[in-house]
Motif scaffolding. Structure first.
Motif, PDB file in Angstrom:
ATOM      1  N   GLY A  35      24.163  46.481  38.047  1.00  0.00           N
ATOM      2  CA  GLY A  35      25.451  46.179  37.434  1.00  0.00           C
ATOM      3  C   GLY A  35      26.609  46.265  38.415  1.00  0.00           C
ATOM      4  O   GLY A  35      26.485  46.809  39.524  1.00  0.00           O
TER       5      GLY A  35
ATOM      6  N   ARG B 146      29.215  48.031  38.396  1.00  0.00           N
ATOM      7  CA  ARG B 146      29.654  49.391  38.748  1.00  0.00           C
ATOM      8  C   ARG B 146      28.742  50.053  39.768  1.00  0.00           C
ATOM      9  O   ARG B 146      29.112  51.052  40.374  1.00  0.00           O
ATOM     10  CB  ARG B 146      29.782  50.236  37.489  1.00  0.00           C
ATOM     11  CG  ARG B 146      30.943  49.767  36.627  1.00  0.00           C
ATOM     12  CD  ARG B 146      30.728  50.062  35.157  1.00  0.00           C
ATOM     13  NE  ARG B 146      31.704  49.346  34.353  1.00  0.00           N
ATOM     14  CZ  ARG B 146      31.547  48.062  33.965  1.00  0.00           C
ATOM     15  NH1 ARG B 146      30.460  47.386  34.303  1.00  0.00           N
ATOM     16  NH2 ARG B 146      32.463  47.476  33.243  1.00  0.00           N
TER      17      ARG B 146
ATOM     18  N   LYS C 122      24.829  42.070  40.666  1.00  0.00           N
ATOM     19  CA  LYS C 122      26.168  41.662  40.242  1.00  0.00           C
ATOM     20  C   LYS C 122      27.154  41.966  41.352  1.00  0.00           C
ATOM     21  O   LYS C 122      26.952  42.876  42.160  1.00  0.00           O
ATOM     22  CB  LYS C 122      26.566  42.458  38.985  1.00  0.00           C
ATOM     23  CG  LYS C 122      25.665  42.216  37.779  1.00  0.00           C
ATOM     24  CD  LYS C 122      26.257  41.156  36.896  1.00  0.00           C
ATOM     25  CE  LYS C 122      25.588  41.160  35.549  1.00  0.00           C
ATOM     26  NZ  LYS C 122      26.535  41.136  34.461  1.00  0.00           N
TER      27      LYS C 122
ATOM     28  N   GLN D  61      30.784  38.404  30.972  1.00  0.00           N
ATOM     29  CA  GLN D  61      31.626  39.471  31.549  1.00  0.00           C
ATOM     30  C   GLN D  61      32.795  38.796  32.283  1.00  0.00           C
ATOM     31  O   GLN D  61      33.864  39.376  32.423  1.00  0.00           O
ATOM     32  CB  GLN D  61      30.909  40.390  32.546  1.00  0.00           C
ATOM     33  CG  GLN D  61      29.426  40.641  32.326  1.00  0.00           C
ATOM     34  CD  GLN D  61      29.071  41.337  31.051  1.00  0.00           C
ATOM     35  OE1 GLN D  61      29.788  42.232  30.605  1.00  0.00           O
ATOM     36  NE2 GLN D  61      27.991  40.926  30.435  1.00  0.00           N
TER      37      GLN D  61
ATOM     38  N   ASP E 261      30.720  44.861  23.851  1.00  0.00           N
ATOM     39  CA  ASP E 261      31.165  43.517  24.278  1.00  0.00           C
ATOM     40  C   ASP E 261      31.181  42.435  23.186  1.00  0.00           C
ATOM     41  O   ASP E 261      30.850  41.264  23.458  1.00  0.00           O
ATOM     42  CB  ASP E 261      30.307  43.042  25.470  1.00  0.00           C
ATOM     43  CG  ASP E 261      30.602  43.836  26.744  1.00  0.00           C
ATOM     44  OD1 ASP E 261      31.564  44.631  26.735  1.00  0.00           O
ATOM     45  OD2 ASP E 261      29.875  43.661  27.731  1.00  0.00           O
TER      46      ASP E 261
HETATM   47  C1  PEP Z   1      26.257  43.488  31.284  1.00  0.00           C
HETATM   48  O1  PEP Z   1      25.640  42.538  31.786  1.00  0.00           O
HETATM   49  O2  PEP Z   1      26.257  43.744  30.066  1.00  0.00           O
HETATM   50  C2  PEP Z   1      27.073  44.348  32.166  1.00  0.00           C
HETATM   51  C3  PEP Z   1      27.372  45.589  31.854  1.00  0.00           C
HETATM   52  O3  PEP Z   1      27.459  43.707  33.285  1.00  0.00           O
HETATM   53  P1  PEP Z   1      28.450  44.149  34.490  1.00  0.00           P
HETATM   54  O4  PEP Z   1      27.685  45.155  35.293  1.00  0.00           O
HETATM   55  O5  PEP Z   1      28.670  42.860  35.205  1.00  0.00           O
HETATM   56  O6  PEP Z   1      29.701  44.692  33.871  1.00  0.00           O
END
Ligand code: PEP
Ligand code: MN
Length: 337
Positions: free
Chosen positions: A185, A187, A208, A273, A310
């Motif tokens: 992710g 973070r 990501k 996102q 989300d």
């Molecule tokens: C997600 O894909 O639900 C997510 C938490 O992505 P990111 O790490 O991009 O915030």
């Protein structure tokens, strides 16, 4: 490396710099200009010790790299596009791959309903978070292993390989047991020990982009995966933090051609996102297709208004099916399947 010397050095001062360059494994080539002397230090900057410490020497004005810091992820190392294959799904080939599913796995009914609907609409990978990186510790953290078991069940029912987030090194073995692709992710994008642990599972890794991560840093984070003997890496642009408030993140589509130029690894776009808004997903997808993305990762929920995470950015099952139809001519126009 290029080392620019300060003006008016004595031969002795200059010789000390040249000796240090040699000591660190480079061959110095001295170029004397009218006002300045410049030294080209010949050698592989990624294999020899860094000459950057010369910046601290009183004789030295500046030190510049010539080579890029990334190696295995770079196109120089692998001129052809690389592809990632999982259970027969090829990412990075002619097909524009769709990975879809809920932000979080909430229940068996929610996941099964979504998995069947996205498969029917044409998605070929199922997404779903079992371990969720939430900003607040009081928000839903995911179902954990129970969520992974549900994902495995959904894979069995639909045949779709699954992608899910690996949040902690401690879970690497467990998550890899269930998942087909490990998502790192935003973070955790520079959690290097986590990247190493993910690479070592041997499963494909989708990395990501971090919230405030430069492309060079992202490429170097990806380098950790390849440097740990795992060639199955995908980059995923999911928006960065800017001053803008209309969107949750600013989806940076400019990364697509840049990553394509710099790297052979596939690039995936996360329009969910990316904007934090379901109404923007279709436009972001069209842009991503035109700019050469290899796949998209998209959030879909049977009832977004009741999602445990989300909600504002997840598409309904009907919305997703409609989107799949709407994108067809764009995919064809981009020369993809
Ligand atoms: C997600 O894909 O639900 C997510 C938490 O992505 P990111 O790490 O991009 O915030
Ligand atoms: Mn999400």
């Amino acid at each position: 490396m290029i080392i620019v010397l300060k003006p008016n050095l004595s031969r002795k001062e200059e010789a000390a710099v040249l000796a240090e360059i040699k000591r660190l494994g480079y061959t110095p080539h001295v170029m004397r200009g009218v006002a300045r002397t410049v030294v080209g230090a010949i050698g592989d900057e990624r294999e020899h010790a860094s000459l950057e410490a010369l910046n601290a020497w009183p004789q030295v004005e500046s030190v510049m790299r010539v080579q890029k810091r990334h190696k295995l992820v770079s196109r120089e190392a692998h001129p052809q596009n690389s592809t990632v294959t999982t259970r027969g799904v090829v990412i990075g080939g002619p097909k524009f791959v769709v990975m879809a599913g809920p932000c979080s796995v909430e229940s068996e009914t929610q996941l099964m309903k979504t998995a069947e609907a996205v498969a029917k609409a044409g998605a070929t990978v199922l997404r779903g978070g079992a371990f969720k990186p939430r900003t607040s510790p009081y928000e839903f953290q995911g179902l954990g292993e129970k969520g992974l078991k549900l994902l495995a069940k959904a894979r069995k029912a639909t045949g779709l390989p699954i992608i899910t987030e690996l949040l902690s090194e401690d879970h690497a073995e467990m998550v890899a047991e269930y998942a087909d692709i490990l998502q790192i992710g935003a973070r955790n994008a520079q959690n290097f020990q986590l990247l190493i642990a993910a690479a070592k599972t041997g499963k494909p890794v989708l990395l990501k982009r971090g919230l405030a991560m430069k492309i060079e840093e992202w490429l170097l984070a990806g380098e950790y995966v390849l440097a740990n003997n795992n060639r199955d890496l995908m980059f995923c642009e999911r928006g960065i933090r800017t001053f803008e408030t209309y969107t949750r993140n600013t989806l940076d589509l400019s990364t697509i051609p840049i990553v394509k130029r710099e790297s052979h690894c596939p690039i995936v776009i996360d329009p969910s996102q990316g904007g934090g808004r379901a109404d923007l997903v279709a436009s972001f997808c069209k842009g991503a297709i035109a700019m050469g993305a290899d796949a998209r990762l998209i959030e879909v929920h049977p009832n977004p208004a009741e999602a445990w995470s989300d909600g504002a950015q997840q598409l309904s099952l009907e919305g997703f099916a409609q989107l799949m139809g709407e994108l067809k001519p764009f995919i064809a126009a981009a020369g993809r399947e």
